[in-house]
Design a protein around this motif. Structure first.
Motif, short mmCIF file in Angstrom:
data_model
loop_
_atom_site.label_atom_id
_atom_site.label_comp_id
_atom_site.label_asym_id
_atom_site.label_seq_id
_atom_site.Cartn_x
_atom_site.Cartn_y
_atom_site.Cartn_z
N CYS A 1 -12.52 -10.51 9.73
CA CYS A 1 -12.25 -11.16 8.45
C CYS A 1 -12.65 -10.27 7.28
O CYS A 1 -11.92 -10.18 6.28
CB CYS A 1 -12.98 -12.51 8.39
SG CYS A 1 -12.38 -13.72 9.60
N ASN A 2 -13.81 -9.61 7.39
CA ASN A 2 -14.23 -8.69 6.33
C ASN A 2 -13.29 -7.50 6.22
O ASN A 2 -12.94 -7.05 5.11
CB ASN A 2 -15.65 -8.19 6.61
CG ASN A 2 -16.70 -9.27 6.46
OD1 ASN A 2 -16.44 -10.31 5.85
ND2 ASN A 2 -17.87 -9.06 7.04
N ALA A 3 -12.85 -6.99 7.37
CA ALA A 3 -11.93 -5.85 7.37
C ALA A 3 -10.59 -6.24 6.75
O ALA A 3 -9.99 -5.46 6.00
CB ALA A 3 -11.73 -5.35 8.79
N ALA A 4 -10.11 -7.46 7.05
CA ALA A 4 -8.83 -7.91 6.48
C ALA A 4 -8.90 -7.97 4.97
O ALA A 4 -7.97 -7.53 4.27
CB ALA A 4 -8.48 -9.29 7.06
N GLU A 5 -9.99 -8.48 4.45
CA GLU A 5 -10.16 -8.57 3.00
C GLU A 5 -10.19 -7.18 2.35
O GLU A 5 -9.56 -6.94 1.33
CB GLU A 5 -11.44 -9.33 2.68
CG GLU A 5 -11.60 -9.67 1.22
CD GLU A 5 -12.75 -10.65 0.96
OE1 GLU A 5 -13.16 -10.75 -0.21
OE2 GLU A 5 -13.22 -11.28 1.92
N ALA A 6 -10.89 -6.24 3.01
CA ALA A 6 -10.98 -4.88 2.48
C ALA A 6 -9.62 -4.19 2.51
O ALA A 6 -9.26 -3.47 1.58
CB ALA A 6 -12.01 -4.09 3.29
N LEU A 7 -8.85 -4.40 3.57
CA LEU A 7 -7.53 -3.77 3.69
C LEU A 7 -6.57 -4.29 2.62
O LEU A 7 -5.80 -3.52 2.04
CB LEU A 7 -6.96 -4.03 5.09
CG LEU A 7 -7.64 -3.26 6.23
CD1 LEU A 7 -7.25 -3.86 7.57
CD2 LEU A 7 -7.27 -1.78 6.18
N LEU A 8 -6.61 -5.59 2.37
CA LEU A 8 -5.74 -6.17 1.34
C LEU A 8 -6.11 -5.65 -0.05
O LEU A 8 -5.24 -5.42 -0.89
CB LEU A 8 -5.80 -7.69 1.40
CG LEU A 8 -5.12 -8.32 2.63
CD1 LEU A 8 -5.45 -9.81 2.73
CD2 LEU A 8 -3.61 -8.12 2.58
N LYS A 9 -7.39 -5.44 -0.29
CA LYS A 9 -7.83 -4.86 -1.57
C LYS A 9 -7.33 -3.44 -1.75
O LYS A 9 -7.13 -2.98 -2.88
CB LYS A 9 -9.37 -4.89 -1.66
CG LYS A 9 -9.94 -6.27 -1.93
CD LYS A 9 -11.46 -6.22 -2.04
CE LYS A 9 -12.04 -7.60 -2.32
NZ LYS A 9 -13.52 -7.58 -2.37
N GLU A 10 -7.12 -2.76 -0.62
CA GLU A 10 -6.61 -1.39 -0.67
C GLU A 10 -5.09 -1.34 -0.72
O GLU A 10 -4.50 -0.25 -0.64
CB GLU A 10 -7.11 -0.60 0.55
CG GLU A 10 -8.60 -0.32 0.55
CD GLU A 10 -9.01 0.64 -0.54
OE1 GLU A 10 -8.28 1.63 -0.76
OE2 GLU A 10 -10.05 0.40 -1.18
N GLY A 11 -4.44 -2.52 -0.81
CA GLY A 11 -2.99 -2.54 -0.99
C GLY A 11 -2.17 -2.84 0.24
O GLY A 11 -0.93 -2.71 0.21
N ALA A 12 -2.80 -3.24 1.35
CA ALA A 12 -2.04 -3.57 2.55
C ALA A 12 -1.12 -4.76 2.28
O ALA A 12 -1.48 -5.68 1.54
CB ALA A 12 -2.98 -3.89 3.71
N ALA A 13 0.09 -4.74 2.86
CA ALA A 13 1.05 -5.83 2.66
C ALA A 13 0.62 -7.08 3.42
O ALA A 13 0.77 -8.21 2.93
CB ALA A 13 2.44 -5.39 3.11
N SER A 14 0.09 -6.91 4.63
CA SER A 14 -0.39 -8.03 5.45
C SER A 14 -1.38 -7.48 6.47
O SER A 14 -1.38 -6.28 6.77
CB SER A 14 0.76 -8.74 6.16
OG SER A 14 1.35 -7.89 7.14
#
Length: 311
Positions: free
Chosen positions: A227-240
Motif C-alpha cells: 500500500c505504501n509503495a502504491a502511493e509512492a508510485l502514483l506520486k511519481e506519475g504512475a498511471a495505475s
C-alpha cells in the motif's frame, strides 16, 4: 501414486487431484478433547509413492503438527516414498538470525519434516531460495511466475505500458524474472524497515511516469509495504498500480488496508486457502496454482524433470 490432503487447504488439494485425475486417498485428521492431533490413513499405502498436501498457514502450529504426524503415520504404514507438498512454507521468513539470541526457525521446521520421515519436499516460492539447503532431502521449489504471467497477459490491455516493480531490493530477482517473460521494464522501491511489520518508502529507482505498474512479491501479510509503495508510485506519475503476490497471508486487517489503499487490484494464488479469510474483497482476486503443482507432482512420480516447467 497416492494423494493425501491435510486440513489446511482442502480446496487446493481437491483441485490438484482433479487436475491429475487421481482421487484423494481417504484419511482422517481429528483432535482429542485436549486438542491433541490424530491422523489416520484409511487406505493401504504400503509400497506407494505418497504426496501429503499441506500448507503450514494460519494456524501455523496446528497445520505443521498435522503435517508431521501425517508423515509419521505414512512412514509407519510402509509408504515407499513420502513427499511433503507444502504450497506455503510457514516460518520461511525466519531464515536467518536478525539479532542476538534469535532462532532460525525455517531450519528448525526443515529438521522436523526430515525427522518425521519425509523423503522429499515440494514447495512453492520460498521466501529465500537458500531455504532449500536447510533440508537434507531432495527439495523442489516451484515458482509462480508462469501463473502470474498468464494472468497478467489476460487482464492487461497494453503490455507495452507495463512496468514490473520490486517492492524491495531483496525481491529484484523475482521481479526481473517476471519482467523478462513479459518483455517489460523493471523498477525498484527503495524502502527501509524500522521494525518488523513496518516499512517506509525512501525512493523509486526507475521512471514510472505514465506506466501501468505491477508490484510483485512472494508474501503479502499486513499489506503495508504494498500500500505504501502504491502511493509512492502514483506520486511519481504512475498511471495505475496493481500487485501480484504468491502467498496471500493477509493478516491483521490487511484486506481493509487494501480496500482503503490506492491499489487497483491485489492478485494472490490459492497456496493459502482463500476460504479461510475472515472477509472477502472485490479488490482481492485469486488465481490457482493447482495445474502447476499437479504437473510437478506428476513429473516427480514419473521421475521426469521439474525444472523444465519453467523453461
Amino acid at each position: 501414486m497416492k494423494l493425501i490432503a491435510g486440513n489446511s487447504n482442502e480446496t487446493l488439494a481437491k483441485a490438484i487431484a482433479e487436475h491429475l485425475d487421481t482421487p484423494l486417498a481417504q484419511a482422517e485428521v481429528r483432535r482429542f478433547k485436549d486438542n491433541e492431533i490424530f491422523v489416520e490413513i484409511q487406505e493401504n499405502v504400503r509400497g506407494e509413492d505418497v504426496f501429503f498436501i499441506q500448507s503450514t498457514s494460519f494456524p501455523a502450529n496446528d497445520h505443521l503438527m498435522e503435517l508431521l504426524i501425517g508423515i509419521d503415520a505414512l512412514r509407519r504404514a510402509s509408504a515407499r516414498r513420502i513427499t511433503a507438498v507444502i504450497p506455503y512454507y510457514g516460518y520461511g521468513r525466519q531464515d536467518r538470525k536478525v539479532g542476538g539470541r534469535t532462532p532460525i526457525s525455517a531450519k528448525l521446521v526443515a529438521n522436523l519434516i526430515v525427522t518425521a520421515g519425509a523423503n522429499r519436499v515440494l514447495t512453492l516460492e520460498l521466501h529465500a531460495g537458500q531455504i532449500q539447503g536447510f533440508f537434507d532431502i531432495p527439495t523442489d521449489n516451484l515458482f509462480s511466475t508462469p501463473v502470474l504471467e498468464r494472468d497478467i497477459r489476460e487482464h492487461c490491455a497494453d503490455v507495452n505500458k507495463l512496468m514490473i516493480i520490486s517492492p524491495d531490493v531483496g525481491g529484484v530477482v523475482r521481479a526481473r524474472a517476471l519482467a523478462n517473460r513479459l518483455g517489460a521494464d523493471l523498477a525498484i522501491v527503495d524502502k527501509r524497515r524500522p521494525k518488523a511489520g513496518v516499512s517506509e518508502v525512501m525512493h523509486i529507482i526507475g521512471d514510472v511516469s505514465g506506466r501501468d505498474c505491477i508490484l510483485v512479491d512472494d508474501i503479502v501479510d499486513s499489506g503495508g509495504t504494498l500500500c505504501n509503495a502504491a502511493e509512492a508510485l502514483l506520486k511519481e506519475g504512475a498511471a495505475s498500480v496493481s500487485a501480484y503476490c504468491t502467498h496471500g497471508v493477509l493478516s491483521n486487517g490487511a484486506i481493509k488496508r487494501v480496500e482503503d489503499s490506492k491499489l487497483k487490484e491485489l492478485v494472490v494464488t490459492n497456496s493459502i486457502d482463500p476460504n479461510a479469510r475472515k472477509s472477502a474483497s472485490g479488490r482481492v482476486r485469486t488465481v490457482s496454482v493447482a495445474p502447476l503443482m499437479g504437473d510437478a507432482i506428476w513429473r516427480i512420480a514419473h521421475e521426469e524433470s521439474v525444472s523444465s516447467l519453467f523453461e
